[in-house]
Scaffold this active site. Structure first.
Site, PDB file in Angstrom:
ATOM      1  N   CYS A  51       4.833  -7.578   7.628  1.00  0.00           N
ATOM      2  CA  CYS A  51       5.707  -7.114   8.712  1.00  0.00           C
ATOM      3  C   CYS A  51       5.814  -8.221   9.742  1.00  0.00           C
ATOM      4  O   CYS A  51       4.873  -8.976   9.948  1.00  0.00           O
ATOM      5  CB  CYS A  51       5.084  -5.867   9.357  1.00  0.00           C
ATOM      6  SG  CYS A  51       6.121  -5.110  10.645  1.00  0.00           S
ATOM      7  N   GLU A  55       0.814  -1.210   0.000  1.00  0.00           N
ATOM      8  CA  GLU A  55       0.000   0.000   0.000  1.00  0.00           C
ATOM      9  C   GLU A  55       0.847   1.259   0.000  1.00  0.00           C
ATOM     10  O   GLU A  55       1.938   1.291   0.556  1.00  0.00           O
ATOM     11  CB  GLU A  55      -0.872   0.039   1.266  1.00  0.00           C
ATOM     12  CG  GLU A  55      -1.891  -1.058   1.291  1.00  0.00           C
ATOM     13  CD  GLU A  55      -2.669  -1.081   2.594  1.00  0.00           C
ATOM     14  OE1 GLU A  55      -2.735  -0.045   3.281  1.00  0.00           O
ATOM     15  OE2 GLU A  55      -3.203  -2.152   2.907  1.00  0.00           O
ATOM     16  N   CYS A  66      -2.043  -3.509  15.017  1.00  0.00           N
ATOM     17  CA  CYS A  66      -1.707  -3.116  13.647  1.00  0.00           C
ATOM     18  C   CYS A  66      -2.130  -4.156  12.612  1.00  0.00           C
ATOM     19  O   CYS A  66      -1.874  -5.349  12.777  1.00  0.00           O
ATOM     20  CB  CYS A  66      -0.203  -2.876  13.546  1.00  0.00           C
ATOM     21  SG  CYS A  66       0.318  -2.349  11.901  1.00  0.00           S
ATOM     22  N   CYS A 101       3.081   8.279   1.747  1.00  0.00           N
ATOM     23  CA  CYS A 101       3.435   7.323   2.799  1.00  0.00           C
ATOM     24  C   CYS A 101       3.691   5.982   2.130  1.00  0.00           C
ATOM     25  O   CYS A 101       2.797   5.416   1.504  1.00  0.00           O
ATOM     26  CB  CYS A 101       2.284   7.211   3.793  1.00  0.00           C
ATOM     27  SG  CYS A 101       2.525   5.920   5.039  1.00  0.00           S
ATOM     28  N   CYS A 130       2.927  -5.981  16.245  1.00  0.00           N
ATOM     29  CA  CYS A 130       2.200  -5.049  17.117  1.00  0.00           C
ATOM     30  C   CYS A 130       0.717  -5.453  17.159  1.00  0.00           C
ATOM     31  O   CYS A 130       0.104  -5.699  16.117  1.00  0.00           O
ATOM     32  CB  CYS A 130       2.345  -3.614  16.621  1.00  0.00           C
ATOM     33  SG  CYS A 130       4.049  -3.025  16.648  1.00  0.00           S
ATOM     34  N   CYS A 133      -2.420   2.118   7.049  1.00  0.00           N
ATOM     35  CA  CYS A 133      -1.725   1.119   6.260  1.00  0.00           C
ATOM     36  C   CYS A 133      -1.969  -0.287   6.749  1.00  0.00           C
ATOM     37  O   CYS A 133      -2.072  -0.553   7.915  1.00  0.00           O
ATOM     38  CB  CYS A 133      -0.242   1.440   6.200  1.00  0.00           C
ATOM     39  SG  CYS A 133       0.069   2.452   4.766  1.00  0.00           S
TER      40      CYS A 133
HETATM   41  N1  SAH Z   1       7.025  -0.216  11.447  1.00  0.00           N
HETATM   42  C1  SAH Z   1       7.104   1.205  11.583  1.00  0.00           C
HETATM   43  C2  SAH Z   1       6.355   1.971  10.515  1.00  0.00           C
HETATM   44  C3  SAH Z   1       4.959   1.517  10.111  1.00  0.00           C
HETATM   45  S1  SAH Z   1       3.566   1.819  11.138  1.00  0.00           S
HETATM   46  C4  SAH Z   1       6.645   1.630  12.946  1.00  0.00           C
HETATM   47  O1  SAH Z   1       6.178   0.793  13.709  1.00  0.00           O
HETATM   48  O2  SAH Z   1       6.805   2.789  13.292  1.00  0.00           O
HETATM   49  C5  SAH Z   1       3.159   3.517  11.112  1.00  0.00           C
HETATM   50  C6  SAH Z   1       2.512   3.953  12.417  1.00  0.00           C
HETATM   51  O3  SAH Z   1       1.112   3.562  12.494  1.00  0.00           O
HETATM   52  C7  SAH Z   1       3.189   3.360  13.642  1.00  0.00           C
HETATM   53  O4  SAH Z   1       3.335   4.338  14.625  1.00  0.00           O
HETATM   54  C8  SAH Z   1       2.173   2.325  14.067  1.00  0.00           C
HETATM   55  O5  SAH Z   1       2.365   1.947  15.397  1.00  0.00           O
HETATM   56  C9  SAH Z   1       0.874   3.033  13.780  1.00  0.00           C
HETATM   57  N2  SAH Z   1      -0.308   2.174  13.773  1.00  0.00           N
HETATM   58  C10 SAH Z   1      -0.405   0.884  13.413  1.00  0.00           C
HETATM   59  N3  SAH Z   1      -1.665   0.440  13.566  1.00  0.00           N
HETATM   60  C11 SAH Z   1      -2.385   1.467  14.037  1.00  0.00           C
HETATM   61  C12 SAH Z   1      -3.753   1.625  14.403  1.00  0.00           C
HETATM   62  N4  SAH Z   1      -4.638   0.625  14.315  1.00  0.00           N
HETATM   63  N5  SAH Z   1      -4.153   2.847  14.832  1.00  0.00           N
HETATM   64  C13 SAH Z   1      -3.270   3.873  14.915  1.00  0.00           C
HETATM   65  N6  SAH Z   1      -1.985   3.778  14.590  1.00  0.00           N
HETATM   66  C14 SAH Z   1      -1.533   2.590  14.162  1.00  0.00           C
END
Ligand code: SAH
Length: 346
Positions: free
Chosen positions: A110, A90, A117, A103, A114, A329
């Site tokens: 990944c 994406e 995510c 972005c 998390c 994303c």
């Molecule tokens: N792997 C990297 C970059 C990708 S994620 C990182 O973790 O920073 C980009 C951002 O979106 C990160 O801060 C991630 O924690 C956040 N993110 C992921 N899922 C989310 C969600 N459901 N709501 C809000 N932020 C989210």
């Protein structure tokens, strides 16, 4: 087949020299590739013989838009790009007053896990090449017809889990014969891969580092971010202080506000304590609801922000764009994977 777009101008020049070509050919080919040409035949200042030679040995990667969604709310465009091996990633294009920000993703999937995510649900498939990261910028710009001024590495994937290709991408996109986007217009976001942060500090680039903090205490952070079990939040804060000392650049901390998990006042107090001695900026993100996750958006965003500010910390709430198009994303890719003809490699 040789992937020319992932090569630096020097590498292309060397490659062409070995084919018996003069040095200026490298610059010509590099320039064409960074314009987003789809075939060697478009490289009109090369001889037919050279174009044929290149065709026989090299490929030009061209992603195709498997989906494109345009937000009616704010013009945000989300692309699901299909790569040459059938995998999908994406890219999101956002319009701000100061310009167009893209972005981009750094990996297919990944492996960081998390809990909130969508990008990590099915794990990591593979790293993206430098050329595939560049393609997201090039083809988004071409398709949307909007000039891109800023790049954030905040899409699918963990950029510091794909360091060499990310560094190569930064060099490519920064090149004067290419898109020439200044390092100060690029942000890289990490979930907290500590050795990667030190690696980045040593490089001394002018990019902005974003750290996905999401909790300042180890107990909470380990529950929502498995990376915390490898690199504890205390180590992470130490690495951030080292980064600031070495580069003098302010770090931006991302903080997705999760109801009852990380939105307590004591956690704001702890953030302030840990950031002492460093000009941090906390970017609060209203949690995006992900179907697979049990977490709910916090109702304490305003209170948490005030609490941080009372300690002298700059705290902003991220404006949510593209709320109607699965713009956070990982969500669009997830959807497509579940549907027929989705995102599996061919
Ligand atoms: N792997 C990297 C970059 C990708 S994620 C990182 O973790 O920073 C980009 C951002 O979106 C990160 O801060 C991630 O924690 C956040 N993110 C992921 N899922 C989310 C969600 N459901 N709501 C809000 N932020 C989210």
């Amino acid at each position: 087949m040789i992937d020319l777009k992932s090569m630096t101008q020097e590498e292309i020049t060397r490659f062409l020299r070995d084919l018996g070509e003069p040095a200026f050919r490298g610059e010509q080919v590099f320039t064409w590739l960074h314009k987003g040409v789809r075939s060697f035949d478009e490289m009109s200042n090369l001889s037919k013989a050279l174009r044929e030679k290149l065709k026989a040995q090299c490929t030009i990667t061209v992603p195709t838009a498997a989906r494109k969604q345009i937000s009616r709310l704010d013009g945000t465009i989300k692309y699901l790009w299909r790569l040459s091996d059938g995998n999908c990633i994406e890219t999101v294009l956002m319009q701000y007053r100061h310009g167009n920000t893209v972005c981009i993703s750094s990996q297919v999937g990944c492996r960081m896990g998390c809990a909130f995510c969508a990008s990590t649900v099915a794990g990591k498939v593979r790293d993206l090449t430098a050329g595939e990261m560049l393609d997201q910028v090039l083809f988004t710009q071409l398709d949307a017809g909007r000039e891109i001024s800023n790049i954030v590495l905040m899409g699918i994937g963990e950029p510091l889990d794909n360091r060499e290709n990310v560094l190569r991408f930064l060099e490519l996109v920064n090149h004067p014969d290419g898109l020439h986007i200044g390092m100060r217009h690029i942000s890289l976001s990490t979930c907290g891969v500590v050795p990667g942060i030190d690696w980045l500090a040593d490089l001394g680039l002018q990019i902005t580092l974003s750290v996905s903090l999401h909790a300042p205490d180890s107990e909470t952070r380990s529950k929502i971010m498995p990376v915390n079990r490898a690199y504890d939040v205390e180590e992470l804060f130490a690495a951030c202080h080292r980064y600031f000392k070495k580069t003098g650049r302010r770090i931006s901390f991302e903080y997705a506000m999760i109801d009852g998990v990380n939105d307590h006042d004591w956690q704001a107090d702890l953030i302030a304590k840990k950031l002492k001695g460093m000009p941090g900026h906390v970017n609060m993100i209203p949690l995006n609801d992900v179907v697979e996750s049990p977490f709910k958006p916090s109702r304490r965003i305003g209170a948490f922000q005030k609490r941080l500010e009372s300690h002298g910390i700059t705290a902003t709430v991220r404006r949510s764009l593209g709320g109607d198009i699965d713009a956070s994303c990982g969500q669009l890719r997830r959807k497509a994977m579940e549907e027929k003809g989705g995102c599996a490699p061919t």
